[in-house]
Design a protein around this motif. Structure first.
Motif, PDB file in Angstrom:
ATOM      1  N   THR A 146       6.516  -1.937  -0.934  1.00  0.00           N
ATOM      2  CA  THR A 146       5.783  -1.534   1.086  1.00  0.00           C
ATOM      3  C   THR A 146       4.918  -0.131   0.601  1.00  0.00           C
ATOM      4  N   ALA A 147       6.142   0.794   0.109  1.00  0.00           N
ATOM      5  CA  ALA A 147       5.645   2.492   0.537  1.00  0.00           C
ATOM      6  C   ALA A 147       3.760   2.338   0.169  1.00  0.00           C
ATOM      7  N   ALA A 148       3.710   1.664  -0.935  1.00  0.00           N
ATOM      8  CA  ALA A 148       2.353   2.138  -1.508  1.00  0.00           C
ATOM      9  C   ALA A 148       1.323   0.718  -1.008  1.00  0.00           C
ATOM     10  N   GLY A 149       1.818  -0.460  -0.095  1.00  0.00           N
ATOM     11  CA  GLY A 149       1.180  -1.194   0.591  1.00  0.00           C
ATOM     12  C   GLY A 149       0.931  -0.490   2.256  1.00  0.00           C
ATOM     13  N   THR A 150       2.030   0.528   2.379  1.00  0.00           N
ATOM     14  CA  THR A 150       1.396   1.005   3.859  1.00  0.00           C
ATOM     15  C   THR A 150       0.674   2.545   3.565  1.00  0.00           C
ATOM     16  N   ALA A 151       0.580   2.879   1.781  1.00  0.00           N
ATOM     17  CA  ALA A 151      -0.232   4.053   2.059  1.00  0.00           C
ATOM     18  C   ALA A 151      -1.745   3.255   1.920  1.00  0.00           C
ATOM     19  N   ALA A 152      -1.945   1.545   1.137  1.00  0.00           N
ATOM     20  CA  ALA A 152      -3.326   1.644   0.938  1.00  0.00           C
ATOM     21  C   ALA A 152      -4.004   1.300   2.157  1.00  0.00           C
ATOM     22  N   THR A 153      -3.372   1.043   3.094  1.00  0.00           N
ATOM     23  CA  THR A 153      -4.020   0.417   4.320  1.00  0.00           C
ATOM     24  C   THR A 153      -3.714   1.341   5.604  1.00  0.00           C
TER      25      THR A 153
END
Length: 302
Positions: free
Chosen positions: A112-119
């Motif tokens: 989740t942390a990576a997904g929000t950082a990417a998007t």
């Protein structure tokens, strides 16, 4: 009078069963899990100190590493449902059970942390997930050291006092190294400091552990384990010097020293893994340390 028999092995055969774990799967699982946990801690530190480039790359690294780590574990287990079955019970006294639940709790937060950082979407959710992953990160990075120490394999068990700290230091070295490779130079201060501290701890603890293991430490001086150990020490030392001296001034030096730290950390895990296999095959490594412990044990009269 016939002297007491002092057998050193069971007819020259291994006394304990050799681990059936595959080197690529389990040594890789150790390395990638450590990289993920330490990267989450680094990501939160970078975010709190206003270094968005390092925070983003560390979040993405944590998610990628824990995904590959889980894939390696499932591949070694043979079928995905076997991992699910490990979650059907929780045993606080079992490192394997605690580790399974750690992975189950940590993985979704890291992704989740990576997904929000990417998007760029839901930054509040990303911050909360990053904080949760950072909280569990040190445990994810070090529990595999507890796991291997809690076995009968001499080259693992005899290092139980140092192995979890060695794995934690090696994880910090790897996360710092990846941060140096992936983050902009203006943001890489925390990665540089984590890499240097982790590498120094890794070098010192690896040597202290081997020297404190007595007979079982011999496995690290022979065969494939010795070759992995030499590579680990050489690469980690090179990465430490490069990160301390050149990474602040040069993007190229940062990338090279970071790559060396990453490779050195991986080699450390392979050295530990191979030493365990070698010591399990040698009956002397099992019998002689046990006899030494019995000899040191106080008798009934103290």
């Amino acid at each position: 009078m016939v002297p007491d028999a002092t057998p050193r092995s069971y007819y020259g055969l291994p006394v304990i069963s050799q681990p059936v774990w595959k080197s690529r799967d389990i040594a890789g699982y150790f390395f990638l899990g450590g990289l993920a946990g330490a990267s989450s801690t680094l990501a939160l530190g970078a975010q709190l100190t206003g270094r968005p480039g390092l925070a983003r790359s560390s979040r993405l690294a944590a998610a990628g590493a824990i995904g590959l780590s889980a894939a390696a574990l499932v591949h070694d287990l043979g079928r995905p449902e076997r991992f699910y079955n490990m979650l059907r019970v929780f045993k606080p006294t079992s490192p394997m059970s605690v580790g399974s639940w750690l992975l189950a709790a940590y993985g979704p937060m890291a992704v989740t942390a990576a997904g929000t950082a990417a998007t760029g979407l839901r930054p509040g959710l990303g911050t909360a997930a990053s904080a949760g992953a950072a909280l569990l990160g040190p445990a994810v990075a070090s529990y595999t050291g507890v796991l291997v120490s809690d076995t009968a394999v001499p080259a693992w068990h005899e290092g139980h006092r140092h192995m979890p700290y060695l794995f934690a230091s090696s994880a910090a070295s790897a996360a710092g190294g990846l941060g140096l490779v992936a983050a902009p130079r203006r943001d890489n201060g925390p990665a540089r400091r984590m890499g240097v501290a982790g590498a120094a701890g890794e070098l010192a603890l690896f040597r202290i552990m081997r020297q404190s293991m007595g007979r079982a430490g011999r496995a690290y001086t022979e065969g494939r384990a010795h070759r992995w150990t030499r590579r680990a020490e050489t690469l980690t030392l090179a990465g430490l010097v490069g990160a301390a001296v050149g990474a602040r001034r040069s993007r190229v030096a940062a990338a090279l020293s970071g790559s060396a730290l990453l490779a050195g950390s991986a080699c450390t895990r392979w050295a530990v893994f191979e030493a365990g296999l070698q010591s399990a095959r040698d009956p002397d490594d099992t019998v002689i340390p046990q006899r030494e412990r019995l000899r040191r044990r106080p008798g009934p009269d103290g």
